[in-house]
Enzyme design. Structure first.
Site: not given
Length: 470
Positions: A249, A323
């Site tokens: 990120k 996920r």
């Protein structure tokens, strides 16, 4: 936490009081009230509070609190703003006797006051310590008080878990904190360490946590009363810090990544609250926990992961890690329990905020009745939730040629495609499964009504209301 008391008559020493607008009850002998409210143009909008100071009189300070239509949400807003307005008071007496529904008023006011009084730094919490609630029948309002206190305590617990810096908060720390709280609440605990995760095939959790020196875990909480007529499994994403992995990120996007375990905190808080209130529902919570870090042992784009249960995922982005850990836990829940309902809660996608803003979570489910029940629960709880479609045409966006699934789609609809990915792991329970993406409302940049600055504990209240509806 604030000390709440129920009473049928005001204490003699009450010097600071709060009255709803309009202040129809004249027992307080405040002749200047009507003129004050007229001058302030206070017509009772929910959450608006005006302070009247009366030197040498009793009470010496009166807060006039708007309650809107007088529903639970209006009292919740009034309670929150009174905390922020009563900056010097250590005790306050609140008159609820004019409420059309004193049970709803009690729970709403307790929740609003207790949640707004929270501060991540205990030294900076407001001085208010004691709240006396005046009601017509204290015995009748006692259960509403108990429910409100459970909400405040367990939402505050979830907030504190989420606010804790990741230098302290790793998967093992989370397990220790929640296990200790569960032991006090009489909730069963089961723990998967790295070896057990490996032995039992939780390869998604292991992949995401493989780049960290602080290994992954999975924690199970189980509240199982003899009177239970339903079994609900809650699964909460528990990424204790997220660098994005090799798909790292930007620095600014990492600043708040201690909040990436907000879903795990929410499901833990909901189970503990269900135990506090002795709900006749069995509730199991699974919290897959990992740090998504960058190192020589980190997972890579292009890897193929075989999850618990056998489905495989081709990794398109290591920053779509939530996920991956949820997939293992969902597959385990279906195989082991086949619950009546399976609900996962996660700070999953930045697309949640793009689509719905900072106060609304996204709900996805195939079953209309389950979706409606969760939307209704969120509405009663005062937490924003909006249903998004699990659009069939988007399934191809998460379908891999060399594995069963991609973990990330480049085609947009990021919140929905994440839900479609997770639905595959609900397997035979997909018709009784729901996914909640609470990435955006999990954090408040500034205090707002019952939300304190920082972690909001979003989801505890909605999940508890849903469990109570059963």
């Amino acid at each position: 936490m604030l000390d709440f008391r129920l009473a049928a008559a005001p204490p003699e020493e009450a010097t600071v009081v709060a009255l709803p607008v309009p202040a129809a009850d004249r027992r307080w002998d405040i002749p200047e009230a009507e003129a004050f409210l007229t001058q302030a143009e206070h017509t009772g909008e929910a959450g608006r509070v005006e302070r009247l100071v009366r030197p040498l009189s009793t009470p010496s300070t009166v807060f006039f609190a708007g309650i809107g239509t007088g529903d639970e949400a209006g009292w919740r807003a009034a309670g929150a703003e009174i905390v922020r307005s009563a900056t010097k008071a250590t005790s306050i007496t609140v008159d609820l006797t004019s409420a059309a529904d004193q049970i709803a008023a009690t729970r709403g006011f307790v929740e609003g006051t207790g949640l707004a009084a929270y501060h991540a730094n205990p030294a900076k919490r407001p001085p208010l310590a004691e709240v006396t609630l005046l009601v017509e029948d204290p015995a009748a309002a006692a259960e509403a008080l108990r429910q409100g206190l459970a909400v405040v305590e367990r939402t505050s617990f979830a907030r504190t878990l989420t606010n804790t810096p990741s230098s302290t908060k790793d998967p093992a720390w989370f397990v220790d904190q929640v296990s200790a709280a569960a032991a006090q609440a009489g909730v069963g605990v089961e723990i998967w360490d790295v070896d057990r995760l490996r032995d039992e095939g939780f390869n998604g959790i292991l992949a995401v946590g493989g780049g960290s020196t602080r290994g992954p875990r999975m924690l199970q909480l189980d509240y199982a009363p003899d009177s239970a007529t339903h079994h609900i499994v809650l699964v909460g994403k528990g990424i204790t810090f997220d660098t994005g992995g090799i798909d790292i990120k930007p620095a600014e996007a990492m600043l708040l990544m201690r909040k990436d375990m907000g879903g795990a905190a929410a499901v833990a808080g909901a189970v503990l609250a269900a135990a506090d209130l002795q709900l006749p529902v069995r509730v199991t919570a699974l919290t897959p926990l990992a740090e998504n870090m960058v190192s020589g042992s980190a997972w890579r784009p292009g890897d193929v992961i075989e999850h618990y249960g056998g489905l495989t995922t081709e990794v398109r982005s290591t920053d779509a890690e939530g996920r991956i850990v949820l997939a293992d836990a969902l597959a385990y829940a279906v195989e082991q329990y086949s619950p009546d309902y399976l609900i996962d809660v996660a700070t999953l996608t930045g697309a949640n905020r793009v689509a719905l803003g900072r106060r609304i979570g996204a709900l996805m489910a195939d079953d209309d009745d389950l979706a409606d029940a969760l939307l209704a629960a969120a509405g009663r709880a005062g937490e924003g939730l909006w249903r998004l479609p699990l659009h069939g045409d988007y399934v191809s966006m998460v379908t891999s040629e060399i594995a069963d699934l991609y973990n990330h789609s480049d085609g947009g609809a990021g919140t929905i495609t994440a839900g479609l990915f997770l639905r595959e792991f609900a397997g035979k329970q997909r018709g009784r499964w729901a996914h909640i993406d609470m990435s955006s409302p999990s954090w408040a940049d500034e205090p707002e009504r019952e939300l304190a600055k920082g972690a909001t504990g979003w989801g505890v209240r909605t999940l508890l209301r849903f469990l109570q509806s059963l």
